[in-house]
Design an enzyme around this catalytic site. Structure first.
Site, PDB file in Angstrom:
ATOM      1  CG  ASP A 117      -1.943   1.051   1.263  1.00  0.00           C
ATOM      2  OD1 ASP A 117      -2.851   0.988   0.419  1.00  0.00           O
ATOM      3  OD2 ASP A 117      -1.882   1.963   2.122  1.00  0.00           O
TER       4      ASP A 117
ATOM      5  CD  GLU B 286      15.656 -15.072   4.483  1.00  0.00           C
ATOM      6  OE1 GLU B 286      14.732 -15.493   5.213  1.00  0.00           O
ATOM      7  OE2 GLU B 286      16.403 -14.120   4.771  1.00  0.00           O
TER       8      GLU B 286
END
Ligand code: NOJ
Length: 552
Positions: free
Chosen positions: A215, A267
């Site tokens: 956002d 990751e």
């Protein structure tokens, strides 16, 4: 659930995906409290599967006072109890993954809700304390600090500053909020804030979230150094610098934050994706969409394109070029929870000015509903045929019009109240969905609807459209299904029709043609098998206000 499920597969699934936005409080209500919830969404997973979307983006579902529909987050690592629990969230991810769909969470890093623990701590702490430093507090001007620190305007109007009462009861400092006063802006120069967001990102990645919609991604870092405070209208791209040095928005430094999030995303296997909501100059969008950053950014250009073949061509070509130069993929958007539904916009001729139109049409909307729906579905089919990802907004697959008949006292949008001159509300596209025509609350839930559903909603109910082979819903299902089978390299060739400026025609590498008729007379189709037409062909020709897909 003991183990989180992950959907294995293509690390680049998001490059050419169809993503369906759910506004959770307005999708489906399982417990009859009038507010949509996670269990409601879980119950509709078969609907989403049948629609054929690749992923769901959920607008905020966090604990919130709902001053801005959940974009005022009080706790980033929990679920609003009115919406559900973390266990139900896990259940939803499992259900989506088991059905081949991904989940994108909305993250709101520019501001929290004023109920956030850290904002409450800041209010209780002293000026200059570490607690206040997590937000943007300043002394007021004037003898007693009674004049706001600057003339910065809030995006929702009027001012971006609110004065607090100090713990001893005296009028005190002011804090900055680019949006509503219940949405205090974070101070991203504060390392604790940065670390806490990394923790949040990791929290949801660990839970199996496949990506994030970020956002106001361009607002986080601000230059308020040396007592300088911007005095201007916020959020307006035309007054924003386009070289990374603007005081408030799109500063180069913001990308360091996203690079640190990217390390976390990578990751995971597959790496998590992210899409930026960044209202910036178009030359600045690529940085958000870089693979070192978020990976994708919304391109909102098409919102202002109108029904104009040449304009749509120009915007699409530019956006695709930008994405190509950057190694990203483009995004296409016609509707979301912030804008008037595109079936309504296309029902209004000429340049669409949301503020002016809303004011003039509040109680007696002048919309050509037939034209609106025809053009809206033609545009959607056009965008679905372009390389890149298409973001759909709940209800557009039903051809829903904007609900204009919400009385003032039932409005929820802070913009409506904070900016009475504009008086523009986003609630009309947030009205709970109609699922069953002849059922109370049109099957949204058994206990009411937090925004009133207009009577005409029943004509657009899922059960009605499901049974009608020519409905908008079945058209969307068909288009999305076909598109999946047609997926091809992220390339296209524009095909010029020298005799007409109102035809938009392109071909993908596998011979998939998309042709849209922006004119008034039927046009000939290219040779091949007609896969889809948003309106019935007339004597083998494509009528006005329609798109066809042809396999050469
Ligand atoms: C953009 C969101 O889409 C909108 O709904 C919200 O009001 C603002 N950001 C502030 O969070």
């Amino acid at each position: 659930m003991s183990e989180f499920t992950f959907l294995a597969g293509d690390a680049h699934w998001w490059r050419q995906a169809v993503i369906y936005q759910i506004y959770p409080r307005s999708f489906a209500d399982s417990n009859g409290d009038g507010i949509g919830d996670l269990k409601g969404i879980i119950s509709r997973v078969p609907y989403l599967k049948q629609l054929g979307v690749d992923a769901v983006w959920m607008s905020p579902f966090y604990p919130s006072a709902l001053a801005d529909g959940g974009y005022d987050v009080d706790d980033y690592r929990d679920i609003d109890p009115r919406i559900g629990t973390l266990a139900e969230f896990d259940e939803l991810i499992d259900a989506l993954h088991a059905n081949g769909m991904r989940l994108i969470a909305d993250i709101v890093p520019n501001h929290s809700g004023s109920g956030h623990k850290w904002f409450q701590e800041a209010l209780k702490a002293a000026p200059g304390s570490p607690e206040r430093d997590r937000y943007i507090f300043r002394d007021g001007k004037g003898e007693n600090g009674e004049i706001r620190p600057s003339e910065l305007a809030s995006h929702f109007g009027p001012t971006a500053w609110t004065r607090i009462t100090e713990p001893d009861g005296t009028p005190g400092q002011w804090y900055m909020h680019l949006f509503a006063s219940e949405q205090p802006d974070w101070n991203w120069d504060n390392e604790e804030v940065r670390a806490d967001f990394r923790k949040t990102v990791k929290f949801w990645c660990d839970r199996g979230v496949d990506g994030f919609r970020v956002d106001v991604a361009h607002a986080l870092v601000k230059d308020l150094s040396n007592g300088h405070l911007p005095e201007r209208q916020s959020y307006d791209v035309s007054v924003m610098k386009n070289d990374g040095t603007d005081d408030l928005f799109d500063r180069d430094e913001v990308h360091k934050i996203y690079a640190s999030w990217r390390e976390i995303f990578n990751e995971y296997n597959p790496p998590r994706m992210a899409v930026a909501e960044a209202w910036v100059h178009s030359n600045r969008l690529p940085a958000y969409a870089s693979e070192k950053g978020l990976g994708q950014s919304f391109s909102f250009d098409m919102l202002g394109a109108g029904w104009d073949a040449q304009r749509v061509h120009e915007l699409a070509a530019n956006a695709l070029q930008r994405a190509k130069d950057n190694g990203s993929s483009n995004t296409w958007v016609l509707s979301n929870h912030d804008i008037i539904r595109h079936a309504t916009r296309f029902g209004v001729d000429g340049q669409f000015d949301a503020g002016k139109w809303f004011k003039a049409n509040r109680f007696n909307p002048k919309v050509n509903v037939k034209q609106g729906l025809e053009r809206a579905t033609a545009m959607t089919a056009l965008l679905l045929a372009l390389p890149g990802s298409t973001y759909l907004y709940q209800g557009e697959e039903l051809g829903l019009q904007e609900a204009m008949e919400i009385p003032d006292e039932l409005m929820q949008d802070p913009q409506f109240f904070r900016n009475p001159d504009l008086g523009l509300s986003r609630d009309g596209c947030r009205v709970p969905l109609p699922w069953v025509a002849n059922h109370k609350w049109f099957g949204f839930g058994e206990g009411g609807s937090h925004l009133p559903q207009p009577e005409w909603y029943k004509n657009y109910a899922v059960d009605v459209e499901d049974a009608d082979p020519n409905s908008t819903l079945n058209l969307y299902r068909k288009a999305i299904g076909l598109r999946k089978g047609l997926e091809t390299a992220e390339e296209l060739t524009w095909i010029k029709h020298w005799f007409s400026k109102t035809i938009l025609h392109f071909k993908r590498p596998n011979g998939w043609h998309s042709i849209t008729n922006f004119g008034t007379k039927p046009v000939k189709l290219p040779k091949g098998r007609v896969l889809l037409s948003t309106l019935p062909l007339v004597g083998g020709k494509l009528p006005a206000n329609a798109t066809a897909w042809v396999q050469a």
